[in-house]
Motif scaffolding. Sequence first.
Motif, PDB file in Angstrom:
ATOM      1  N   GLU A 181       1.280 -14.234  -3.927  1.00  0.00           N
ATOM      2  CA  GLU A 181       1.253 -12.795  -4.142  1.00  0.00           C
ATOM      3  C   GLU A 181       0.133 -12.343  -5.057  1.00  0.00           C
ATOM      4  OE1 GLU A 181       4.241 -11.296  -7.245  1.00  0.00           O
ATOM      5  OE2 GLU A 181       5.324 -12.935  -6.279  1.00  0.00           O
ATOM      6  N   VAL A 230      -5.236 -11.711  -5.094  1.00  0.00           N
ATOM      7  CA  VAL A 230      -5.828 -10.420  -4.770  1.00  0.00           C
ATOM      8  C   VAL A 230      -7.294 -10.359  -5.187  1.00  0.00           C
ATOM      9  CG1 VAL A 230      -3.664  -9.140  -4.772  1.00  0.00           C
ATOM     10  CG2 VAL A 230      -4.892  -9.446  -6.926  1.00  0.00           C
ATOM     11  N   TYR A 236       3.663 -10.529   7.371  1.00  0.00           N
ATOM     12  CA  TYR A 236       3.967 -11.946   7.215  1.00  0.00           C
ATOM     13  C   TYR A 236       5.408 -12.224   7.610  1.00  0.00           C
ATOM     14  CZ  TYR A 236      -0.379 -11.806   4.632  1.00  0.00           C
ATOM     15  OH  TYR A 236      -1.692 -11.604   4.283  1.00  0.00           O
ATOM     16  N   ASN A 247       7.011  -8.442   3.617  1.00  0.00           N
ATOM     17  CA  ASN A 247       5.729  -8.812   3.019  1.00  0.00           C
ATOM     18  C   ASN A 247       4.583  -8.389   3.929  1.00  0.00           C
ATOM     19  OD1 ASN A 247       7.005 -10.209   0.811  1.00  0.00           O
ATOM     20  ND2 ASN A 247       7.446 -11.883   2.240  1.00  0.00           N
ATOM     21  N   TRP A 248       3.619  -7.671   3.380  1.00  0.00           N
ATOM     22  CA  TRP A 248       2.473  -7.223   4.168  1.00  0.00           C
ATOM     23  C   TRP A 248       1.303  -6.948   3.239  1.00  0.00           C
ATOM     24  CZ3 TRP A 248       1.031  -2.077   3.176  1.00  0.00           C
ATOM     25  CH2 TRP A 248       1.994  -1.301   2.510  1.00  0.00           C
ATOM     26  N   ARG A 249       0.142  -6.747   3.836  1.00  0.00           N
ATOM     27  CA  ARG A 249      -1.078  -6.665   3.034  1.00  0.00           C
ATOM     28  C   ARG A 249      -2.139  -5.841   3.760  1.00  0.00           C
ATOM     29  NH1 ARG A 249      -3.121 -10.921  -0.608  1.00  0.00           N
ATOM     30  NH2 ARG A 249      -5.394 -10.993  -0.673  1.00  0.00           N
ATOM     31  N   GLU A 259      -6.158  -5.163   3.468  1.00  0.00           N
ATOM     32  CA  GLU A 259      -7.292  -5.819   2.797  1.00  0.00           C
ATOM     33  C   GLU A 259      -8.618  -5.455   3.445  1.00  0.00           C
ATOM     34  OE1 GLU A 259      -8.781 -10.297   1.392  1.00  0.00           O
ATOM     35  OE2 GLU A 259      -6.874 -10.028   2.469  1.00  0.00           O
ATOM     36  N   VAL A 288      -7.795  -4.815  -1.912  1.00  0.00           N
ATOM     37  CA  VAL A 288      -6.613  -5.626  -1.612  1.00  0.00           C
ATOM     38  C   VAL A 288      -5.389  -4.905  -2.146  1.00  0.00           C
ATOM     39  CG1 VAL A 288      -5.450  -7.841  -1.848  1.00  0.00           C
ATOM     40  CG2 VAL A 288      -7.957  -7.763  -1.835  1.00  0.00           C
ATOM     41  N   TRP A 289      -4.427  -4.661  -1.252  1.00  0.00           N
ATOM     42  CA  TRP A 289      -3.145  -4.088  -1.658  1.00  0.00           C
ATOM     43  C   TRP A 289      -2.071  -4.990  -1.056  1.00  0.00           C
ATOM     44  CZ3 TRP A 289      -4.089   0.961  -3.910  1.00  0.00           C
ATOM     45  CH2 TRP A 289      -2.990   1.468  -4.629  1.00  0.00           C
ATOM     46  N   HIS A 290      -1.488  -5.839  -1.893  1.00  0.00           N
ATOM     47  CA  HIS A 290      -0.544  -6.848  -1.409  1.00  0.00           C
ATOM     48  C   HIS A 290       0.877  -6.422  -1.767  1.00  0.00           C
ATOM     49  CE1 HIS A 290       0.608 -10.995  -0.200  1.00  0.00           C
ATOM     50  NE2 HIS A 290       1.593 -10.785  -1.047  1.00  0.00           N
ATOM     51  N   ARG A 305       4.664  -7.425  -1.691  1.00  0.00           N
ATOM     52  CA  ARG A 305       5.648  -8.496  -1.547  1.00  0.00           C
ATOM     53  C   ARG A 305       7.026  -7.891  -1.716  1.00  0.00           C
ATOM     54  NH1 ARG A 305       8.005 -12.264  -6.055  1.00  0.00           N
ATOM     55  NH2 ARG A 305       9.386 -10.443  -5.955  1.00  0.00           N
ATOM     56  N   TRP A 341       0.626  -5.809  -5.851  1.00  0.00           N
ATOM     57  CA  TRP A 341      -0.630  -6.053  -6.555  1.00  0.00           C
ATOM     58  C   TRP A 341      -1.737  -5.269  -5.860  1.00  0.00           C
ATOM     59  CZ3 TRP A 341      -0.581 -10.247 -10.284  1.00  0.00           C
ATOM     60  CH2 TRP A 341       0.629 -10.973 -10.315  1.00  0.00           C
TER      61      TRP A 341
END
Length: 357
Positions: free
Chosen positions: A244, A247, A309, A322-324, A326, A331-333, A335, A343
């Motif tokens: 996680e 980033v 994910y 969970n996704w992201r 980028e 980056v925007w993560h 969780r 993050w």
Amino acid sequence: MTFKKNSKSIAPRENENELCFNRFSRRDFVKTLGVGAAASLLPNVITLAEETSTKQIPQVESEKLVAKLYESFTPEQKSSICFDWNHLKDGSPLRLRVANNWQITDKLVRSDFYTKDQQEMIEAIVFNIYSPEWRGKIRQEMNDDCGGFGEEHSIALFGDPAADKFEFVFAGRHLTVRCDGNTTENVAFGGPIFYGHDPHGEFNEPADHPDNVFWEQGIKANRLYEMLDGKQRAVALKQELPAEDQVHFRKAEEEIPGLRVSEMSADQQEHMELVLKSLVEPYRQTDQAEVLTCLKAQGGLENCRLTFYQPGDIGNDQVWDNWRLEGPAFVWHFRGAPHVHVWANVADDPSVKISTG
């Protein structure tokens, strides 16, 4: 696939809508801030309850309060929480560190290290970094995760607010936020930020994340997944979940995984813009604009990729927790399992370095 709404609305907590100025009177504000500055800010110094009902009222400028807070520090306080701009810890700039549960200094805001007026100025600085519509939600996160504002939070100040560069950092469990007056070059928010929520203190949340103030962002992202066709889903959905806190920006030769926004249909791209809006809307307009400026410098939203994910799918309901999102310097993560951790690291230059963990 269906989306469950939170089973109950977020109930206001006692005094949730009372910002620091409920005790920090206008007379004290003039005394602390100075007559000239106070004259321009006083019309905007209002309680959160007033802002919630009258959202058009401008916000207090956090940067001006940072300057006055700095002036109020004693030499002993400055020696503990004020640092040079490029102060290093473990070889990395301390002001650019981000973590999910930490204090940037060992002096908690709700301690006798600070005076009552200083505590209230710190509270004002922090809550005016957020949009009026989100301040109650941020208050709830602090109440749920830390027992209230400042109970598990600390601050640090880098540089001098009267000079060219300065940065105020507020950090604690499930929160890292910054105020820099746009003096930190090449980055949004003054550096990487973090937010999270464990509303019931049970660590493992149910699939519908009841009462989690940030899960609405996850719902918006998953609605976009519903709009994807089979081929798009095959590109967007991955089996390997990155750590996680990964980033950092990738090297130029590294390929970013996921579905490129430019390859989405017009209606999908339109919804993708709504997802981005949901990510930045908790913050004040100046920070939102800074994010968009940085994003534009690296090709815009269309140059980003969206990834979902499969690991960590709470309830095995294919509502991806969970996704992201980028891009080259974005980056925007998100969780969402076992509870929400988010993050964000945004810049206009992928060579910008940060420190995590």
